[in-house]
Design an enzyme around this catalytic site. Sequence first.
Site, PDB file in Angstrom:
ATOM      1  N   VAL A   1       4.440   1.246   0.909  1.00  0.00           N
ATOM      2  CA  VAL A   1       4.619   0.420   2.101  1.00  0.00           C
ATOM      3  C   VAL A   1       4.822  -1.028   1.667  1.00  0.00           C
ATOM      4  O   VAL A   1       4.095  -1.534   0.802  1.00  0.00           O
ATOM      5  CB  VAL A   1       3.401   0.533   3.032  1.00  0.00           C
ATOM      6  CG1 VAL A   1       3.636  -0.263   4.301  1.00  0.00           C
ATOM      7  CG2 VAL A   1       3.116   1.978   3.371  1.00  0.00           C
TER       8      VAL A   1
ATOM      9  N   GLY B   1       1.514   5.184   2.048  1.00  0.00           N
ATOM     10  CA  GLY B   1       1.245   6.032   3.216  1.00  0.00           C
ATOM     11  C   GLY B   1       1.372   7.483   2.835  1.00  0.00           C
ATOM     12  O   GLY B   1       1.321   7.818   1.654  1.00  0.00           O
ATOM     13  N   SER B   2       1.556   8.348   3.815  1.00  0.00           N
ATOM     14  CA  SER B   2       1.521   9.774   3.517  1.00  0.00           C
ATOM     15  C   SER B   2       2.694  10.199   2.643  1.00  0.00           C
ATOM     16  O   SER B   2       2.635  11.206   1.997  1.00  0.00           O
ATOM     17  CB  SER B   2       1.520  10.579   4.812  1.00  0.00           C
ATOM     18  OG  SER B   2       2.750  10.398   5.468  1.00  0.00           O
ATOM     19  N   PHE B   3       3.761   9.434   2.598  1.00  0.00           N
ATOM     20  CA  PHE B   3       4.868   9.901   1.765  1.00  0.00           C
ATOM     21  C   PHE B   3       5.574   8.796   0.982  1.00  0.00           C
ATOM     22  O   PHE B   3       6.727   8.928   0.625  1.00  0.00           O
ATOM     23  CB  PHE B   3       5.871  10.726   2.582  1.00  0.00           C
ATOM     24  CG  PHE B   3       6.657   9.930   3.586  1.00  0.00           C
ATOM     25  CD1 PHE B   3       7.902   9.400   3.251  1.00  0.00           C
ATOM     26  CD2 PHE B   3       6.169   9.718   4.868  1.00  0.00           C
ATOM     27  CE1 PHE B   3       8.626   8.690   4.182  1.00  0.00           C
ATOM     28  CE2 PHE B   3       6.907   9.002   5.792  1.00  0.00           C
ATOM     29  CZ  PHE B   3       8.135   8.489   5.453  1.00  0.00           C
ATOM     30  N   GLY B   4       4.907   7.691   0.699  1.00  0.00           N
ATOM     31  CA  GLY B   4       5.592   6.693  -0.112  1.00  0.00           C
ATOM     32  C   GLY B   4       4.906   5.360  -0.079  1.00  0.00           C
ATOM     33  O   GLY B   4       3.765   5.232   0.358  1.00  0.00           O
TER      34      GLY B   4
ATOM     35  N   GLY C   1       0.831  -1.211   0.000  1.00  0.00           N
ATOM     36  CA  GLY C   1       0.000   0.000   0.000  1.00  0.00           C
ATOM     37  C   GLY C   1       0.851   1.240   0.000  1.00  0.00           C
ATOM     38  O   GLY C   1       2.058   1.176  -0.246  1.00  0.00           O
TER      39      GLY C   1
ATOM     40  N   ASP D   1      -4.508  14.043  10.977  1.00  0.00           N
ATOM     41  CA  ASP D   1      -5.029  13.234   9.873  1.00  0.00           C
ATOM     42  C   ASP D   1      -5.654  11.952  10.406  1.00  0.00           C
ATOM     43  O   ASP D   1      -5.369  10.863   9.929  1.00  0.00           O
ATOM     44  CB  ASP D   1      -3.906  12.942   8.867  1.00  0.00           C
ATOM     45  CG  ASP D   1      -4.459  12.540   7.498  1.00  0.00           C
ATOM     46  OD1 ASP D   1      -5.678  12.764   7.249  1.00  0.00           O
ATOM     47  OD2 ASP D   1      -3.698  11.991   6.677  1.00  0.00           O
TER      48      ASP D   1
ATOM     49  N   LYS E   1       8.048   1.463   5.256  1.00  0.00           N
ATOM     50  CA  LYS E   1       7.509   2.586   4.480  1.00  0.00           C
ATOM     51  C   LYS E   1       8.675   3.339   3.872  1.00  0.00           C
ATOM     52  O   LYS E   1       9.530   3.857   4.586  1.00  0.00           O
ATOM     53  CB  LYS E   1       6.678   3.484   5.391  1.00  0.00           C
ATOM     54  CG  LYS E   1       5.939   4.561   4.646  1.00  0.00           C
ATOM     55  CD  LYS E   1       4.712   5.028   5.403  1.00  0.00           C
ATOM     56  CE  LYS E   1       5.040   6.139   6.372  1.00  0.00           C
ATOM     57  NZ  LYS E   1       3.864   6.661   7.048  1.00  0.00           N
TER      58      LYS E   1
END
Length: 747
Positions: A453, A448-451, A446, A579, A467
């Site tokens: 996983v 995440g907020s910056f890349g 998947g 968030d 991540k």
Amino acid sequence: MPLFLYLLLLLLFLSRPHQTHSSPLSTVAIAHISNISLICAFLPTSNQQFDLNCTSTLPNRTTHNYPSGHSSFSAIAAGDGFLCALGPSLTLQSNYSTMLWWEFYSNVSETKRVYQGPPIVDLSSGDSHVCGLQAGHVSNNLNCWRWPQLSVPKNMNFSDIAVGRHFMCGLLSGSGRIRCFGNESSVVGKEPSDGNYESINAGSRHMCAISVSGKLSCWGNGAPSLGNSNISVVAMALGAKRTCVLCTNGTVTCWGPQSTLPKHFRTAKFLSIQAQGDALCGVLMLNFSLVCWGKKEFVSNHVVFDRVLPGPCVPISYCTCGVLPGSGSLCPNGGCICQPCRFELLSSSWITLLHRKKYLAFLIIGAIAFFIIFLVCQILFTKWCQNRGLSGPAETGLIRAYMDSHAIEQRLNELIGKGVGYSVEQFSIGDLQSVTDGFSASCRIGSGSFGSVYRATLEDGREVAIKRAESGNAASTSAAPAPARVRDRETAFVSELALLSRINHRNLVCLFGFCTDDSERVLIYEYMSNGTLYDNLHKRQPLPPPLATWQSRLKLALDAARGIEYMHAFAVPPIIHRDIKSANILLDKNWVAKIADFGLSLVSTEEGGDEEDGDYEQLLTAGTVGYMDPEYYRLQRLTAKSDVYSFGVVLLELLTGCRVIQRYGESGTPKNVVEFAVPYIVADDMNHVLDPKLPRPTPTETDAVAYVGYLAADCVCEIGQDRPSMTEVVSGLERAVAACVQNASSE
Ligand SMILES: *[C@@H]1O[C@H](CO)[C@@H](O)[C@H](O)[C@H]1NC(C)=O
Ligand SMILES: *[C@@H]1O[C@H](CO)[C@@H](O)[C@H](O)[C@H]1NC(C)=O
Ligand SMILES: *[C@@H]1O[C@H](CO)[C@@H](O)[C@H](O)[C@H]1NC(C)=O
Ligand SMILES: *[C@@H]1O[C@H](CO)[C@@H](O)[C@H](O)[C@H]1NC(C)=O
Ligand SMILES: *[C@@H]1O[C@H](CO)[C@@H](O)[C@H](O)[C@H]1NC(C)=O
Ligand SMILES: *[C@@H]1O[C@H](CO)[C@@H](O)[C@H](O)[C@H]1NC(C)=O
Ligand SMILES: *[C@@H]1O[C@H](CO)[C@@H](O)[C@H](O)[C@H]1NC(C)=O
Ligand SMILES: *[C@@H]1O[C@H](CO)[C@@H](O)[C@H](O)[C@H]1NC(C)=O
Ligand SMILES: *[C@@H]1O[C@H](CO)[C@@H](O)[C@H](O)[C@H]1NC(C)=O
Ligand SMILES: *[C@@H]1O[C@H](CO)[C@@H](O)[C@H](O)[C@H]1NC(C)=O
């Protein structure tokens, strides 16, 4: 200019009106459950906070805690089968009061908010009723709860009130006369005809009043015959046929059956006293222990609590008769506890100097000198900070984690230099490549907020989620990332590393390690095998068991709430996640919910970097549509209450099973779950919005689920200030879950 302000404050301090009688708010209350006494008090904890705890003395001493949430209580009152608490703390000098009510006889012990409105400055309870006085001399400043039968003329202007079993009396401000209303024929209509009373108190069926000169008089059924005894009195406590008074020398004298003080305490000095029914209690001046007497159950041990808060915490300017020595260390927000007026105890101490005019001049001069010195120190300190390139004290507080690239790098080096956290390891990129087949797509689970996983198993056997930021180098083959994006990524990385390495909680995802080789930015977490709450709720058919019953759904919500509460209330400095959404709530293999993705989180820090206007835009757009606090969006003001809003949306998602934004029924336009569900919830039509994929809640579950519905509606309230704190949310959910569990086990 500031000097002028200080002087003004000083003058205000010195010109406060005189506090004429003992405090009308109490921090000790006695409740009854049939014939068992329940003694309630504020107990100081280590960090200038206090717990509201009640202990029942029979059959064995068992203590129950009533959480106050974020804002402290200021006072409590109790009676037959109930306890009520007034908040917030007076030290906050807020312009409103809230009253919470606990009913002991009802099976689900839930909190009800029975009042929110203008500040209540005087609270009095009888056996089954409570009345309060609103601040300010407005006509009709009386408020009584659960007492619709009581009729009091509207134009009364009371300065003190007292509530008995079936009556209440008020002291008219101005004339100092007493008027009583209600059903007690031995009290109502028998009020003393003269005026000039200063303070009143009610027992079950009798009344006592202290005159301006300190003289006590009593009437009614069970009133003591005082004869012409000549005692001057500081405070009174009246129960059923029992009357105790606190004398100006600090000792307590009582009249009535079984009311004599235990031998050991006859010469002891007290700070305050309380009575209800046949139970009598007082706070010892020596060590703030609460001792009770009057009933058999206290005979074996009179000390009920070792140390209580001896009075309400107030701003220091409220105390016209001096501050109780040592009380500053008990109160939050720089408050203190007032010394009762008219005490003769501390005649040698500086406090009484206040009353002697000739010392007042010295005091003022001393205070001015102090303020000047303080001011000079402050100026010097500010200068010193500026020279060191730090922001002045005024700019400390919530400062965003956004920094320029230089600051980011410095922060990163600092973090790594310090060894990050006790449990966080540094990995090399080689190690990570070997466990993920060179970050192969087959390991990718998947983003995440910056890349992306990846899932992997470390050599030591630990299952981890890795991540990895879209690295500047790797991405440059496609489109070169804008410098701003690199900066975002770096910021998110540093902020997550910095936060997760210093916090550790069962309901926050655990960080195992990180990697910063070259331009790689990789974080290694514990692997959460059950994925996100979002996927489980909206994508899996049939629902996994932990989402298929109301009880376990509420349990998941409680877990997540505890994680957020920890960040808000216990992390030092506090963290705002920014968030919160179901996709950022992960479930481990035991279905324990944990909060993840701290890339956007902000900390309260004292070393904020330079702030450029350009960054601000990014700050504004942070968060996820549908979960974002409208007030934060509109006013650009971030507080912990923004997370509460987002969590409220998650609660609604759990209750309704709806996605945060979706189409409802035939209507074409997609709607937010808040717009959809809240109108039904506040109209008490919870069933209309409950997730149809779950069975109808059982009768007890219905109460718990409806309660959580109201809680969610409170959380998504437009005005941040009116939303509960996460601590209040946690305690609400705890009660709801407990109610479901009780129900499940009794069936
Ligand atoms: C309370 O009442 C019960 C039953 O009426 C009695 O057995 C018990 O002794 C009473 N307890 C006290 C402390 O009076
Ligand atoms: C009260 O305490 C005693 C000993 O401390 C114990 O034997 C008894 O079972 C307890 N009673 C209850 C109702 O908990
Ligand atoms: C209040 O009661 C709770 C629950 O019984 C307990 O854990 C806590 O320590 C008590 N607080 C104080 C200050 O004793
Ligand atoms: C308290 O003050 C705030 C603004 O300072 C105001 O919005 C609010 O209405 C006030 N509340 C009451 C009960 O007066
Ligand atoms: C509480 O539960 C008991 C039985 O469990 C029941 O008899 C009683 O009526 C209930 N009380 C209330 C107030 O619901
Ligand atoms: C109530 O009493 C206060 C103090 O005596 C006085 O200032 C005020 O005007 C009175 N208000 C009314 C409505 O009578
Ligand atoms: C007075 O007593 C009557 C009858 O017992 C009751 O209905 C009424 O509610 C009582 N009034 C008050 C103010 O308690
Ligand atoms: C009561 O005390 C006052 C002063 O404290 C004194 O003047 C008065 O005589 C006393 N009265 C009685 C009856 O002792
Ligand atoms: C305190 O005052 C009361 C009444 O005024 C008196 O009876 C008592 O003896 C005094 N106690 C001490 C210790 O002075
Ligand atoms: C406080 O002082 C009283 C009176 O000396 C004593 O009985 C009590 O045990 C003390 N409390 C504590 C917690 O030591």
